[in-house]
Enzyme design. Structure first.
Site, PDB file in Angstrom:
ATOM      1  N   CYS A  49       0.673  -1.267   0.010  1.00 61.27           N
ATOM      2  CA  CYS A  49       0.208  -0.128   0.053  1.00 61.27           C
ATOM      3  C   CYS A  49       0.653   1.466  -0.012  1.00 61.27           C
ATOM      4  O   CYS A  49       2.206   1.182   0.126  1.00 61.27           O
ATOM      5  CB  CYS A  49      -1.089   0.146   1.335  1.00 61.27           C
ATOM      6  N   SER A 105      -5.430  11.350  -2.918  1.00 58.72           N
ATOM      7  CA  SER A 105      -5.504   9.863  -3.075  1.00 58.72           C
ATOM      8  C   SER A 105      -5.163   9.824  -4.696  1.00 58.72           C
ATOM      9  O   SER A 105      -5.769  10.713  -5.328  1.00 58.72           O
ATOM     10  CB  SER A 105      -6.806   9.261  -2.796  1.00 58.72           C
TER      11      SER A 105
END
Length: 551
Positions: A117, A466
Site C-alpha cells: 500500500c 489519493s
C-alpha cells in the site's frame, strides 16, 4: 558473511535464536529477514501471509535461513476524512525507520521487503537504501474490481455514492450496495492510485520481479513471483549485490518517466524524491515537470479512464508492456540495472496485447505526461495537478475563492450545497506541518464528483490527494499555509486562475496587498501530540518530499 560482525556478537544473537528452535547449524546460514507488513486490517497487506511459507522453503533450499519480521502496515483508505488520516504520510517515515532498525539490530544478511500500500512500499524502499544490504521487494498484487448493476466499482466509488445519497440522487440501499460490492478480494485497490504507483516504482527501480506490479493478488502467477523473489535474494547475498551497487540516477529518471506515461499518483512527487534522497540521488518537482514535457501518456486506467482497471491493464501486458513501448520510443534508459535484470530485459520479456489500453508511443493519449508542476503567486515553490484525470475543458479555469481551513469544513459545505459552480475552493492548513501529517483531500473531491461537479469546481490545497482522485484538484501547494505561504493570505472572493497548459496557479492579489495582509497574519496551529508533534517539528515541505529524512 556480507557484513563483518564479530564472533561474540553473532554468538550472542544465536543464543536467542536457539531459544526459538533454530539449530546451531541453521544459525550459521546467512539470515534473510522477511520484513513484511501483513495484518488483518488492510486488504493490500493481507495476502502476504500466503507466501511466507513458500519463501522460507525456497530460501532454505538455496542455503540461507529466512525469518519473519512483521512491521507496520497501514492503508490510506481506511481512515480518510478522520483524524487518523494525519498519520498516513508520517507512517512512511515510521516504516523506513522500522526497516532500518530490524535490519541493523538483527544483523540481517539480506531482506525481502514485502508490502503493497501507499506509504508502506516507499517507506520500505527508503529504509532499504539506508541499510544497503542485498534486498528484493515483493508486492501484494491488485484486488479484483467490484461490480454493481453491470458497472465497475472501486473503493473510491463508496465516497461518491455517499455524496449522491446525501444529495438525494440515489437511495440509501443503493449506497450500501456500493459499499458491499466495492472491494471483493484482497490486494491493492485496482486503480492507478498511490498503491499501484508505488508498486510500479519498486519494479521499475529494479527491486521487484518482472510483472509483480501488475499481477492479480493470490493467483498462481503471483505465487510464482514470490518464489522468484526468494531465490533472487539468496543469489544477491552470495554475490554481495546491494541496492546502491546497481541504482543510478537513470533508475529514478526511468521511474518518473513511467509515472508520466501511466498518469501515476500525485503522491509520487512526495515519495520518489524521498526514496531517491536516501541513496544520494536528486529528484525534484522540476524533474517531474521536465520529464512531463518529454513523455506522452500511453495508458489511463481509473480514475484517468472511466472503466479500465488494473485487470484491463494486466491483460494488456501491464507494466512491462508500457516499458516496452517507452523503450522502443527512446523514452527510457534500457541499460538501467536491477536485481532481476535490466530495463531492456524487462521489455524483451513483455508484450503489448491491447493497444487501446496501452497505446504505442506514436499514438499516445496525450502528448505530455500525466502530471504537471504549477507555479505562481499561490505556489512560489510548486503545486501539483494530475491533469490526466482532468477534463481538457477545465485545463483553464478561473473563479472566486471559497476558503476553508480544513477539509472537514469544506466537505460539509459541499454536502449542504454551499459551494457554487465556478468556485475555486481553497483548503489550507492541511500541509505536512499545518495539519500536521498532510492528509489527503479525497473525501472532498469524491463529494464533488458524486454531485456531478467534476469540471465545474476546482480545488487548491496544501494537502495531498489519493491516487484515485479525479477532477480539477491541485495539491501540495508549497510553501504551505502553516509556514506563511501566500495560500494562507487568500480571502473569499479573490479571483484564482488555473492554467494547466501554462503551468501556472495565480490569484489576482498584488504583492503589496499580500504584504498588507501578512502584517496581521497568525498561523492556525492545530493540536498535535506524540508522533505527529515530532513529525511537525522535523518534516520538510511537500516540495522536498514531506519527510523527516532529507539532509
Amino acid at each position: 558473511m556480507i557484513r563483518d560482525w564479530n564472533e561474540e556478537s553473532l554468538d550472542h544473537r544465536n543464543a536467542l535464536l536457539y531459544a526459538m528452535g533454530v539449530t546451531e547449524q541453521d544459525a550459521q546460514r546467512p539470515i534473510i529477514g522477511l520484513v513484511n507488513s501483513w495484518n488483518e486490517m488492510n486488504p493490500g497487506h493481507f495476502p502476504l501471509k500466503d507466501v511466507i511459507g513458500e519463501m522460507k522453503r525456497e530460501i532454505y533450499e538455496a542455503g540461507a535461513l529466512a525469518l519473519e519480521l512483521p512491521i507496520t502496515g497501514i492503508c490510506d483508505g481506511i481512515c480518510s476524512n478522520t483524524p487518523g488520516d494525519r498519520y498516513t504520510l508520517p507512517a512512511r517515515d515510521l516504516v523506513s525507520t522500522e526497516v532500518e532498525t530490524v535490519a541493523e539490530l538483527n544483523m540481517l544478511e539480506g531482506m525481502v521487503i514485502m508490502a503493497t500500500c501507499d506509504k508502506v512500499v516507499p517507506g520500505m524502499l527508503m529504509g532499504a537504501l539506508r541499510v544497503n544490504i542485498p534486498t528484493v521487494m515483493f508486492t501484494g498484487g491488485y484486488m479484483a474490481p467490484g461490480e454493481l448493476d453491470g458497472k465497475m466499482l472501486t473503493l473510491t466509488h463508496t465516497k461518491q455514492a455517499y455524496a449522491a445519497y446525501i444529495a438525494g440522487d440515489v437511495t440509501r440501499e443503493h449506497y450500501k450496495n456500493v459499499v458491499r460490492c466495492a472491494c471483493p478480494t484482497p490486494g491493492a485497490c485496482p486503480f492507478m492510485g498511490t498503491a499501484n504507483t508505488m508498486c510500479a516504482t519498486a519494479e521499475v527501480l529494479g527491486f521487484s520481479p518482472f510483472g509483480n506490479a501488475s499481477v492479480r493478488s493470490q493467483t498462481p502467477a503471483w505465487h510464482a513471483l514470490a518464489v522468484q523473489a526468494a531465490r533472487t535474494v539468496v543469489q544477491a547475498v552470495r554475490e554481495h549485490k546491494r541496492p546502491l551497487d546497481f541504482l543510478t540516477q537513470a533508475n529514478f529518471d526511468n521511474v518518473v518517466r513511467y509515472m508520466m506515461a501511466t498518469g501515476g499518483s500525485t503522491n509520487s512527487l512526495l515519495h520518489i524524491p524521498a526514496i531517491a534522497r536516501q541513496g544520494g540521488f536528486d529528484i525534484t518537482p522540476e524533474t517531474f515537470d521536465r520529464i512531463s514535457r518529454e513523455v506522452p501518456v500511453l495508458s489511463t486506467i481509473y480514475p484517468n479512464h472511466p472503466s479500465y482497471t488494473m485487470a484491463d491493464f494486466s491483460a494488456a501486458g501491464g507494466l512491462g508492456a508500457v516499458v516496452k513501448e517507452l523503450l522502443a520510443a527512446g523514452k527510457l534508459d534500457g541499460a538501467a540495472q536491477g536485481m532481476f535484470g535490466t530495463i531492456a530485459d524487462m521489455a524483451a520479456a513483455s508484450q503489448n496485447n491491447d493497444t487501446q489500453v496501452i497505446r504505442p508511443a506514436h499514438d499516445p493519449i496525450n502528448a505530455q505526461g500525466g502530471l504537471a508542476v504549477l507555479h505562481g503567486n499561490i505556489a512560489a515553490d510548486s503545486a501539483i495537478v494530475k491533469f490526466s484525470a482532468v477534463d481538457k475543458a477545465a485545463w483553464l479555469f478561473s473563479g472566486p475563492a471559497r476558503v476553508f481551513d480544513s477539509q472537514d469544513d469544506a466537505w460539509h459545505a459541499i454536502l449542504k450545497d454551499e459551494i457554487a459552480s465556478g468556485d475555486v475552493v481553497v483548503i489550507r492548513y492541511e500541509g505536512p506541518k499545518g495539519s500536521p501529517g498532510m492528509p489527503h483531500m479525497e473525501t472532498f473531491m469524491a463529494a464533488v464528483l458524486g454531485k456531478g461537479l467534476g469540471t465545474q469546481i476546482a480545488l487548491v490545497s496544501d494537502g495531498r490527494f489519493s491516487g484515485a482522485t479525479g477532477g480539477l484538484a491541485i495539491g501540495h501547494v508549497s510553501p504551505e499555509a502553516y509556514e506563511g505561504g501566500n495560500i494562507a493570505l487568500i480571502e473569499n472572493g479573490d479571483r484564482i486562475v488555473i492554467d494547466i497548459a501554462a503551468r501556472s496557479l495565480t490569484v489576482d492579489v498584488t504583492d503589496a496587498e499580500f504584504a498588507r495582509r501578512r502584517e496581521g497574519w497568525q498561523p492556525i496551529v492545530k493540536p498535535a501530540t506524540g508522533w505527529l508533534k515530532l513529525y511537525r517539528q522535523n518534516t520538510t515541505s511537500a516540495h522536498r518530499g514531506a519527510t523527516v529524512y532529507w539532509d
